[in-house]
Design a protein around this motif. Structure first.
Motif, mmCIF file in Angstrom:
data_model
loop_
_atom_site.group_PDB
_atom_site.id
_atom_site.type_symbol
_atom_site.label_atom_id
_atom_site.label_comp_id
_atom_site.label_asym_id
_atom_site.label_seq_id
_atom_site.Cartn_x
_atom_site.Cartn_y
_atom_site.Cartn_z
ATOM 1 N N PRO A 139 12.388 7.432 -11.402
ATOM 2 C CA PRO A 139 11.720 7.867 -10.177
ATOM 3 C C PRO A 139 10.220 8.035 -10.373
ATOM 4 C CG PRO A 139 12.908 9.678 -11.153
ATOM 5 C CD PRO A 139 13.181 8.492 -12.005
ATOM 6 N N GLN A 140 9.533 7.948 -9.242
ATOM 7 C CA GLN A 140 8.084 8.119 -9.227
ATOM 8 C C GLN A 140 7.721 9.536 -9.664
ATOM 9 O OE1 GLN A 140 7.119 6.543 -5.463
ATOM 10 N NE2 GLN A 140 4.936 6.779 -5.691
ATOM 11 N N GLU A 141 8.469 10.522 -9.138
ATOM 12 C CA GLU A 141 8.202 11.901 -9.511
ATOM 13 C C GLU A 141 9.035 12.181 -10.748
ATOM 14 O OE1 GLU A 141 10.181 11.400 -6.630
ATOM 15 O OE2 GLU A 141 8.380 10.654 -5.666
ATOM 16 N N HIS B 229 0.833 -1.205 0.000
ATOM 17 C CA HIS B 229 0.000 0.000 0.000
ATOM 18 C C HIS B 229 0.871 1.259 0.000
ATOM 19 C CE1 HIS B 229 0.684 0.849 4.244
ATOM 20 N NE2 HIS B 229 0.585 -0.446 4.448
ATOM 21 N N SER B 230 0.246 2.356 -0.336
ATOM 22 C CA SER B 230 0.985 3.613 -0.418
ATOM 23 C C SER B 230 1.582 3.966 0.946
ATOM 24 C CB SER B 230 0.030 4.715 -0.889
ATOM 25 O OG SER B 230 0.745 5.907 -0.983
ATOM 26 N N GLY B 231 2.853 4.304 0.945
ATOM 27 C CA GLY B 231 3.508 4.659 2.199
ATOM 28 C C GLY B 231 4.091 3.466 2.926
ATOM 29 N N LYS C 30 8.201 1.192 -0.085
ATOM 30 C CA LYS C 30 8.841 0.627 -1.288
ATOM 31 C C LYS C 30 9.917 1.563 -1.822
ATOM 32 C CE LYS C 30 4.813 0.643 -3.227
ATOM 33 N NZ LYS C 30 3.937 1.086 -2.129
ATOM 34 N N SER C 31 9.550 2.835 -1.991
ATOM 35 C CA SER C 31 10.540 3.784 -2.517
ATOM 36 C C SER C 31 11.698 3.941 -1.531
ATOM 37 C CB SER C 31 9.900 5.143 -2.768
ATOM 38 O OG SER C 31 8.844 5.021 -3.671
ATOM 39 N N THR C 32 11.382 3.853 -0.243
ATOM 40 C CA THR C 32 12.427 3.990 0.775
ATOM 41 C C THR C 32 13.475 2.896 0.603
ATOM 42 O OG1 THR C 32 10.735 4.860 2.256
ATOM 43 C CG2 THR C 32 12.815 4.169 3.255
ATOM 44 N N ILE C 33 13.031 1.668 0.294
ATOM 45 C CA ILE C 33 13.963 0.552 0.113
ATOM 46 C C ILE C 33 14.949 0.873 -1.018
ATOM 47 C CG2 ILE C 33 14.101 -1.853 -0.682
ATOM 48 C CD1 ILE C 33 11.503 -2.375 0.825
HETATM 49 N N1 LIG Z 1 11.797 12.378 2.786
HETATM 50 C C1 LIG Z 1 10.979 11.876 3.723
HETATM 51 N N2 LIG Z 1 10.980 12.380 4.989
HETATM 52 C C2 LIG Z 1 10.182 11.866 5.932
HETATM 53 N N3 LIG Z 1 9.321 10.853 5.735
HETATM 54 C C3 LIG Z 1 9.261 10.306 4.514
HETATM 55 C C4 LIG Z 1 10.091 10.787 3.437
HETATM 56 N N4 LIG Z 1 9.815 10.059 2.330
HETATM 57 C C5 LIG Z 1 8.883 9.167 2.694
HETATM 58 N N5 LIG Z 1 8.543 9.309 4.004
HETATM 59 C C6 LIG Z 1 7.584 8.461 4.741
HETATM 60 O O1 LIG Z 1 8.059 7.137 4.749
HETATM 61 C C7 LIG Z 1 7.007 6.219 4.551
HETATM 62 C C8 LIG Z 1 7.314 5.317 3.369
HETATM 63 O O2 LIG Z 1 7.332 6.105 2.190
HETATM 64 P P1 LIG Z 1 7.673 5.534 0.753
HETATM 65 O O3 LIG Z 1 7.791 6.689 -0.152
HETATM 66 O O4 LIG Z 1 8.857 4.620 0.842
HETATM 67 O O5 LIG Z 1 6.373 4.676 0.432
HETATM 68 P P2 LIG Z 1 5.982 3.888 -0.908
HETATM 69 O O6 LIG Z 1 5.764 2.476 -0.494
HETATM 70 O O7 LIG Z 1 6.984 4.131 -1.966
HETATM 71 O O8 LIG Z 1 4.595 4.569 -1.247
HETATM 72 P P3 LIG Z 1 3.947 4.841 -2.695
HETATM 73 O O9 LIG Z 1 3.303 3.560 -3.114
HETATM 74 O O10 LIG Z 1 2.965 5.908 -2.420
HETATM 75 O O11 LIG Z 1 5.045 5.268 -3.603
HETATM 76 C C9 LIG Z 1 5.737 7.038 4.410
HETATM 77 O O12 LIG Z 1 5.101 7.050 5.662
HETATM 78 C C10 LIG Z 1 6.228 8.416 4.064
HETATM 79 O O13 LIG Z 1 5.364 9.392 4.586
#
Ligand SMILES: Nc1ncnc2c1ncn2[C@@H]1O[C@H](COP(=O)(O)OP(=O)(O)OP(=O)(O)O)[C@@H](O)[C@H]1O
Ligand SMILES: [Mg+2]
Length: 259
Positions: free
Chosen positions: A188-190, A142-144, A147-150
């Motif tokens: 990137p996503q953006e 799910h969003s957040g 995934k992108s963090t990894i």
């Molecule tokens: N630069 C940042 N500073 C602080 N918190 C962040 C930052 N980037 C992401 N987060 C938080 O870290 C969590 C994981 O974010 P992430 O972007 O990795 O999710 P995601 O799985 O890629 O979501 P999506 O499917 O929307 O792309 C979220 O709660 C987000 O709010």
């Protein structure tokens, strides 16, 4: 932005109108007075013409001052942004660049991570994950979910709180950053497209790429069909902030140019 631009345009318009009015009003007044002096014989026609000429030059230069001030303000704003980037402290390099071949085995071991700006939210909690070289995987969640963090952690954009990430059995800290990242292509996503030609945008990661390589990359990213249709082809100029559809396609193929 539009509001500020309109306000600035309003001031500029008012200022320029005022200057033009003053300038021509001045010329008319001078001509009228000069003509009466010439008629009474107190002044020669030549003196009058040179006087009017000088006044026009001086008036024109003063009118230009308003524009110079605006340009100065703009230049100061842009240079502040450039200086901000120049003053960034570079990331610490643990090891020198060595061109060792990379297989691409990835292992996350017990990784824990919270963004430095939001320490209270732990994004990843003891995450362990193995991706073998050549394997294709997708992370779904799910969003957040993180995934992108990894992916950001894999490129070492942030230090880990706990655990370790290994590439080819070597911990990320032991890799030279430039070398590690030169092996990673990311879409990137953006989406982001720099102001400039499509050619420059594609070859951004490798400015020395040949025309043939750029076209090949565009073909692989299924972007060549529409780039070809532009009258200027690869040299089509892109203003920053333009269509995000094209931005997406071009940033997708920019990452391909790397490989
Ligand atoms: N630069 C940042 N500073 C602080 N918190 C962040 C930052 N980037 C992401 N987060 C938080 O870290 C969590 C994981 O974010 P992430 O972007 O990795 O999710 P995601 O799985 O890629 O979501 P999506 O499917 O929307 O792309 C979220 O709660 C987000 O709010
Ligand atoms: Mg994401």
């Amino acid at each position: 932005m539009v509001h500020v631009a309109l306000r600035a345009a309003g001031f500029r318009g008012a200022f320029i109108s005022f200057i033009i009015f003053a300038l021509f009003g001045g010329i008319v007044a001078v001509m009228w007075y000069g003509a009466s002096l010439v008629a009474s014989g107190a002044m020669s026609v030549g003196d009058l013409v040179s006087f009017v000429l000088y006044t026009t030059f001086i008036g024109g230069s003063i009118a230009g001052l308003g524009d110079i001030y605006g340009q100065l303000q703009k230049a100061i704003g842009s240079s502040e942004r450039v200086l901000e980037i120049l003053e960034e402290t570079p990331e610490a390099l643990a090891t020198a660049y060595e061109a060792v071949p990379l297989k691409g085995d990835i292992a996350f071991k017990d990784v824990q991570f919270a963004y430095p700006t939001r320490k209270e939210v732990t994004v990843l909690k003891s995450l362990s994950l193995r991706i073998g070289a050549g394997e294709k995987i997708a992370l779904a969640g799910h969003s957040g979910a993180g995934k992108s963090t990894i992916i950001q952690l894999l490129m070492r954009f942030y230090p880990l709180d706990k655990g370790s990430i290994q590439v080819d059995g070597r911990s990320l800290e032991e890799w030279n950053l430039a070398q590690l990242r030169s092996h990673i292509g990311i879409v990137p996503q953006e989406v982001l497209l720099f102001g400039g030609s499509i050619r420059e945008n594609i070859a951004y990661a490798r400015p020395e790429a040949t025309e043939e390589e750029i076209i090949q990359a565009a073909k692989k990213a299924n972007a060549w069909q529409f780039i070809e249709k532009f009258p200027e082809g690869l040299d089509t100029w892109w203003e920053s902030g333009a269509s995000s559809f094209l931005a997406g396609s071009v940033s997708a193929l920019r990452s391909r140019v790397r490989f």
